[in-house]
Design a protein around this motif. Structure first.
Motif, PDB file in Angstrom:
ATOM      1  N   THR A   1       0.688  -1.073  -0.063  1.00  0.00           N
ATOM      2  CA  THR A   1       0.003  -0.006  -0.018  1.00  0.00           C
ATOM      3  C   THR A   1       0.857   1.192  -0.036  1.00  0.00           C
ATOM      4  O   THR A   1       0.458   2.078  -0.658  1.00  0.00           O
ATOM      5  N   ARG A   2       2.014   1.368   0.503  1.00  0.00           N
ATOM      6  CA  ARG A   2       2.999   2.145   0.619  1.00  0.00           C
ATOM      7  C   ARG A   2       3.557   2.558  -0.852  1.00  0.00           C
ATOM      8  O   ARG A   2       3.421   3.679  -1.325  1.00  0.00           O
TER       9      ARG A   2
ATOM     10  N   GLY B   1       1.031   4.160  -3.584  1.00  0.00           N
ATOM     11  CA  GLY B   1       0.887   5.622  -3.465  1.00  0.00           C
ATOM     12  C   GLY B   1       1.739   6.408  -4.133  1.00  0.00           C
ATOM     13  O   GLY B   1       1.708   7.303  -4.368  1.00  0.00           O
TER      14      GLY B   1
ATOM     15  N   GLY C   1      -4.880   0.338  -2.925  1.00  0.00           N
ATOM     16  CA  GLY C   1      -4.320   1.009  -4.189  1.00  0.00           C
ATOM     17  C   GLY C   1      -3.719   0.120  -5.043  1.00  0.00           C
ATOM     18  O   GLY C   1      -3.596   0.439  -6.116  1.00  0.00           O
TER      19      GLY C   1
ATOM     20  N   ARG D   1      11.345   4.673  -1.313  1.00  0.00           N
ATOM     21  CA  ARG D   1       9.808   4.762  -1.004  1.00  0.00           C
ATOM     22  C   ARG D   1       9.672   3.970   0.285  1.00  0.00           C
ATOM     23  O   ARG D   1       8.775   4.449   1.284  1.00  0.00           O
TER      24      ARG D   1
END
Length: 314
Positions: free
Chosen positions: A28-29, A32, A53, A166
């Motif tokens: 999910t990180r 983004g 996402g 990230r």
């Protein structure tokens, strides 16, 4: 002159294989910032990734098709090999569809020999590997605040850097070889395993002597006995005594006990090969093994305290 390695895009197409306690927040990180396809053998985990996402995939091969970077977050060497080459519940491994020039980022703690074997098999297909085990827990995985310990050459690291940055706030390249990251993570886990066991013993003693455990965690956390593992596991150890008779209540499952036991086994094995005495780590390893024999393998590793100071009625 040798051909230059393909340049990974600034916004790499990314696959995440394994959506457990660490893999799901990492997926999910990443979603983004990048297009992400995610796979797990459990459909409900794929559904959670979709809510975060990512695009769910039905197999590792489907997730990795056309991907620039494949992030693997699994429990052990066996699951790593299944994700890449198939086996067990996985029919189509990622290696079937990985394009030449892609990079695989292994964030799991699987040991030196395991990651080096996988790297050699992928190299035959023109795929690079970044040995990048992580530390920090599931909450920090979701916020991009992980510590990442990297073993990789410059070309592989460059290909995976956007994804690694990230996920992590602290990125340490500990060596140029695949396996260097695993070595550093094993050393890290030696301390984590010992600190968790020590926290369980100290709080079990406080509990047996009638000290309020919330107060004990607070006091210990403000003095020389403080550690990250005490601050993280201590409150969850307190919550272990809030489990109801029907099994409800207690702490959220964040790190299974059989995971830390697996890591301590890697510690003891690597130390033996190096000829280094790690008697305290070996004692902690035996404590985790005892907990597993008592049926605690699938529980949060904070449940270790209940082995030493059992819950009422147990």
């Amino acid at each position: 002159m040798p051909a230059e390695s393909p340049v990974t895009p600034v916004t790499p197409v990314t696959a995440v294989l394994g959506l457990g306690a660490m893999g799901l927040p990492m997926a999910t990180r990443l979603a983004g910032a990048f297009p992400v396809r995610a796979f797990d053998v459990f459909e409900e985990r794929r559904a959670l990734a979709e809510q975060g996402g990512a695009t769910p995939a039905g197999s590792p091969a489907e997730a990795a098709r056309g991907a620039d970077v494949v992030v693997i977050a699994v429990r052990d060497q066996e699951q790593l090999e299944c994700c890449l080459f198939g086996g067990g519940p996985v029919e189509h491994g990622a290696a079937e569809s990985l394009r030449e020039g892609a990079v695989v980022v292994v964030t799991s703690t699987v040991g030196v020999d395991g990651v080096q074997d996988v790297a050699a098999r992928l190299a035959e297909r023109g795929v690079q590997l970044v040995d990048a085990p992580v530390s920090g827990g599931s909450v920090r995985a979701g916020t991009g605040d992980l510590l990442i310990m990297v073993g990789a050459d410059e070309a592989a690291l460059a290909a995976g850097r956007a994804v690694l940055e990230r996920l992590g706030s602290t990125l340490h390249v500990v060596g140029p070889r695949v396996g260097d990251g695993q070595i550093m993570k094993t050393v890290n886990q030696l301390l984590c395993g010992i600190h968790t066991a020590a926290a369980a013993e100290s709080l079990a003693l406080a509990h047996a002597l009638g000290i309020d455990l919330d107060r004990a965690v607070d006091v210990l956390g403000q003095g020389a006995a403080a550690s990250f593992m005490l601050a993280d596991r201590g409150p969850r150890m307190v919550q272990q005594y809030e489990v109801e008779e029907d099994g409800t209540g207690g702490p959220e499952l964040r790190s299974r006990l059989d995971i830390i036991r697996k890591d301590m086994n890697l510690v003891v094995s690597l130390a033996k090969k190096a000829g280094v005495a790690t008697s305290v780590a070996a004692a902690a390893d035996q404590l985790y093994q005892l907990a597993m024999s008592q049926g605690l393998a699938a529980e949060d590793d904070s449940a270790l305290i209940t082995l030493l100071a059992p819950r009422k009625g147990r």
